[in-house]
Design a protein around this motif. Structure first.
Motif, PDB file in Angstrom:
ATOM      1  N   MET A  65       0.839  -1.173   0.000  1.00 58.38           N
ATOM      2  CA  MET A  65       0.000   0.000   0.000  1.00 58.38           C
ATOM      3  C   MET A  65       0.890   1.243   0.000  1.00 58.38           C
ATOM      4  N   THR A  66       0.665   2.131  -0.960  1.00 60.45           N
ATOM      5  CA  THR A  66       1.414   3.375  -1.039  1.00 60.45           C
ATOM      6  C   THR A  66       0.523   4.505  -0.553  1.00 60.45           C
ATOM      7  N   VAL A  67       0.979   5.213   0.458  1.00 65.27           N
ATOM      8  CA  VAL A  67       0.216   6.314   1.013  1.00 65.27           C
ATOM      9  C   VAL A  67       0.998   7.589   0.774  1.00 65.27           C
ATOM     10  N   LYS A  68       0.348   8.572   0.172  1.00 63.17           N
ATOM     11  CA  LYS A  68       1.000   9.848  -0.124  1.00 63.17           C
ATOM     12  C   LYS A  68       0.762  10.861   0.992  1.00 63.17           C
ATOM     13  N   ARG A  69      -0.493  10.950   1.463  1.00 55.27           N
ATOM     14  CA  ARG A  69      -0.871  11.977   2.425  1.00 55.27           C
ATOM     15  C   ARG A  69      -1.955  11.426   3.337  1.00 55.27           C
ATOM     16  N   ILE A  70      -1.879  11.788   4.625  1.00 54.53           N
ATOM     17  CA  ILE A  70      -2.859  11.323   5.611  1.00 54.53           C
ATOM     18  C   ILE A  70      -3.395  12.516   6.383  1.00 54.53           C
ATOM     19  N   GLY A  71      -4.698  12.524   6.592  1.00 53.84           N
ATOM     20  CA  GLY A  71      -5.342  13.511   7.446  1.00 53.84           C
ATOM     21  C   GLY A  71      -5.851  12.838   8.698  1.00 53.84           C
ATOM     22  N   ASP A 110      -8.129  13.336  12.339  1.00 55.48           N
ATOM     23  CA  ASP A 110      -8.995  14.099  13.224  1.00 55.48           C
ATOM     24  C   ASP A 110      -8.752  13.579  14.634  1.00 55.48           C
ATOM     25  N   LEU A 111      -8.165  14.420  15.476  1.00 52.62           N
ATOM     26  CA  LEU A 111      -7.847  14.032  16.845  1.00 52.62           C
ATOM     27  C   LEU A 111      -9.038  14.307  17.755  1.00 52.62           C
ATOM     28  N   ALA A 112      -9.294  13.397  18.654  1.00 54.09           N
ATOM     29  CA  ALA A 112     -10.347  13.567  19.655  1.00 54.09           C
ATOM     30  C   ALA A 112      -9.830  12.997  20.972  1.00 54.09           C
ATOM     31  N   LYS A 113     -10.695  12.901  21.957  1.00 56.77           N
ATOM     32  CA  LYS A 113     -10.231  12.412  23.257  1.00 56.77           C
ATOM     33  C   LYS A 113      -9.858  10.939  23.216  1.00 56.77           C
ATOM     34  N   ASN A 114     -10.748  10.104  22.711  1.00 51.18           N
ATOM     35  CA  ASN A 114     -10.519   8.663  22.772  1.00 51.18           C
ATOM     36  C   ASN A 114     -10.402   7.975  21.422  1.00 51.18           C
ATOM     37  N   VAL A 115     -11.075   8.492  20.410  1.00 52.80           N
ATOM     38  CA  VAL A 115     -11.092   7.852  19.099  1.00 52.80           C
ATOM     39  C   VAL A 115     -10.582   8.829  18.053  1.00 52.80           C
ATOM     40  N   PHE A 116      -9.634   8.383  17.220  1.00 47.79           N
ATOM     41  CA  PHE A 116      -9.064   9.204  16.159  1.00 47.79           C
ATOM     42  C   PHE A 116      -9.530   8.654  14.815  1.00 47.79           C
ATOM     43  N   GLN A 117      -9.804   9.542  13.875  1.00 49.86           N
ATOM     44  CA  GLN A 117     -10.194   9.146  12.528  1.00 49.86           C
ATOM     45  C   GLN A 117      -9.016   9.423  11.597  1.00 49.86           C
ATOM     46  N   VAL A 118      -8.621   8.429  10.816  1.00 48.08           N
ATOM     47  CA  VAL A 118      -7.479   8.539   9.917  1.00 48.08           C
ATOM     48  C   VAL A 118      -7.960   8.313   8.491  1.00 48.08           C
ATOM     49  N   HIS A 119      -7.547   9.201   7.581  1.00 48.84           N
ATOM     50  CA  HIS A 119      -7.946   9.102   6.179  1.00 48.84           C
ATOM     51  C   HIS A 119      -6.721   9.372   5.325  1.00 48.84           C
ATOM     52  N   GLY A 120      -6.328   8.406   4.476  1.00 48.16           N
ATOM     53  CA  GLY A 120      -5.133   8.553   3.651  1.00 48.16           C
ATOM     54  C   GLY A 120      -5.405   8.313   2.185  1.00 48.16           C
ATOM     55  N   VAL A 121      -4.610   8.963   1.333  1.00 47.25           N
ATOM     56  CA  VAL A 121      -4.751   8.811  -0.118  1.00 47.25           C
ATOM     57  C   VAL A 121      -3.420   8.420  -0.736  1.00 47.25           C
ATOM     58  N   ASP A 122      -3.512   7.842  -1.932  1.00 45.35           N
ATOM     59  CA  ASP A 122      -2.307   7.474  -2.679  1.00 45.35           C
ATOM     60  C   ASP A 122      -1.978   8.562  -3.705  1.00 45.35           C
ATOM     61  N   GLU A 123      -1.086   8.257  -4.648  1.00 41.92           N
ATOM     62  CA  GLU A 123      -0.648   9.244  -5.638  1.00 41.92           C
ATOM     63  C   GLU A 123      -1.778   9.711  -6.544  1.00 41.92           C
ATOM     64  N   GLU A 125      -4.808  10.224  -5.588  1.00 44.29           N
ATOM     65  CA  GLU A 125      -5.806  10.827  -4.704  1.00 44.29           C
ATOM     66  C   GLU A 125      -6.968   9.884  -4.415  1.00 44.29           C
ATOM     67  N   LYS A 126      -6.720   8.582  -4.482  1.00 41.37           N
ATOM     68  CA  LYS A 126      -7.731   7.585  -4.159  1.00 41.37           C
ATOM     69  C   LYS A 126      -7.567   7.201  -2.688  1.00 41.37           C
ATOM     70  N   ALA A 127      -8.688   7.121  -1.968  1.00 41.62           N
ATOM     71  CA  ALA A 127      -8.637   6.780  -0.549  1.00 41.62           C
ATOM     72  C   ALA A 127      -8.130   5.347  -0.368  1.00 41.62           C
ATOM     73  N   VAL A 128      -7.072   5.192   0.405  1.00 42.42           N
ATOM     74  CA  VAL A 128      -6.528   3.857   0.685  1.00 42.42           C
ATOM     75  C   VAL A 128      -6.612   3.512   2.170  1.00 42.42           C
ATOM     76  N   ILE A 129      -6.796   4.509   3.014  1.00 42.07           N
ATOM     77  CA  ILE A 129      -6.946   4.261   4.445  1.00 42.07           C
ATOM     78  C   ILE A 129      -8.133   5.061   4.956  1.00 42.07           C
ATOM     79  N   ARG A 130      -9.052   4.382   5.587  1.00 39.64           N
ATOM     80  CA  ARG A 130     -10.166   5.010   6.308  1.00 39.64           C
ATOM     81  C   ARG A 130     -10.339   4.188   7.569  1.00 39.64           C
ATOM     82  N   ARG A 131      -9.767   4.671   8.639  1.00 40.63           N
ATOM     83  CA  ARG A 131      -9.786   3.893   9.870  1.00 40.63           C
ATOM     84  C   ARG A 131     -10.194   4.754  11.045  1.00 40.63           C
ATOM     85  N   ARG A 132     -10.861   4.123  11.954  1.00 42.20           N
ATOM     86  CA  ARG A 132     -11.222   4.742  13.226  1.00 42.20           C
ATOM     87  C   ARG A 132     -10.393   4.016  14.276  1.00 42.20           C
TER      88      ARG A 132
END
Length: 119
Positions: free
Chosen positions: A1-7, A9-22, A24-31
């Motif tokens: 898996m190639t990840v170019k950029r990740i965003g 969202d920080l919170a108290k207990n659960v973080f949301q992670v969203h990453g794209v490849d070259e 701009e296709k979503a390759v990571i969507r994790r809670r």
């Protein structure tokens, strides 16, 4: 898996992670729980990570930098214009990842541990 950029969202207990490849296709969507956050980034290749400035953003940025990632902390006023009507953790993580190419230029590196008292 190639990840170019990740965003993240920080919170108290659960973080949301969203990453794209070259393409701009979503390759990571994790809670993630707080305990899983660093473990995920330890497994990922080094990439650009965008965080919105908040109380714990600089702490997490230093943790990710220690793993070799290029981390940028964005001021909330720079992220705000990219928000859409419907918000939630997934949407906020997409915002941090999506305009990252445009906002990252104006973002700053996180504070070091010695800078904490001088802000």
């Amino acid at each position: 898996m190639t990840v170019k950029r990740i965003g993240v969202d920080l919170a108290k207990n659960v973080f949301q992670v969203h990453g794209v490849d070259e393409r701009e296709k979503a390759v990571i969507r994790r809670r993630l729980k707080r305990s899983e956050f660093v473990a995920l980034f330890a497994q990922l290749p080094k990439c650009l990570v965008g965080l919105e400035a908040s109380g714990g953003a600089h702490h997490w940025a230093r943790e990710l930098q220690a793993l070799g990632h290029d981390v940028r902390v964005m001021a909330p006023r720079l992220v705000g214009p990219y928000r859409k009507k419907e918000t939630g953790p997934l949407r906020r993580s997409q915002i941090r990842r999506g305009p990252g190419a445009r906002i990252i230029i104006r973002a700053r590196a996180p504070h070091g541990g010695s800078q904490r008292g001088r802000i």
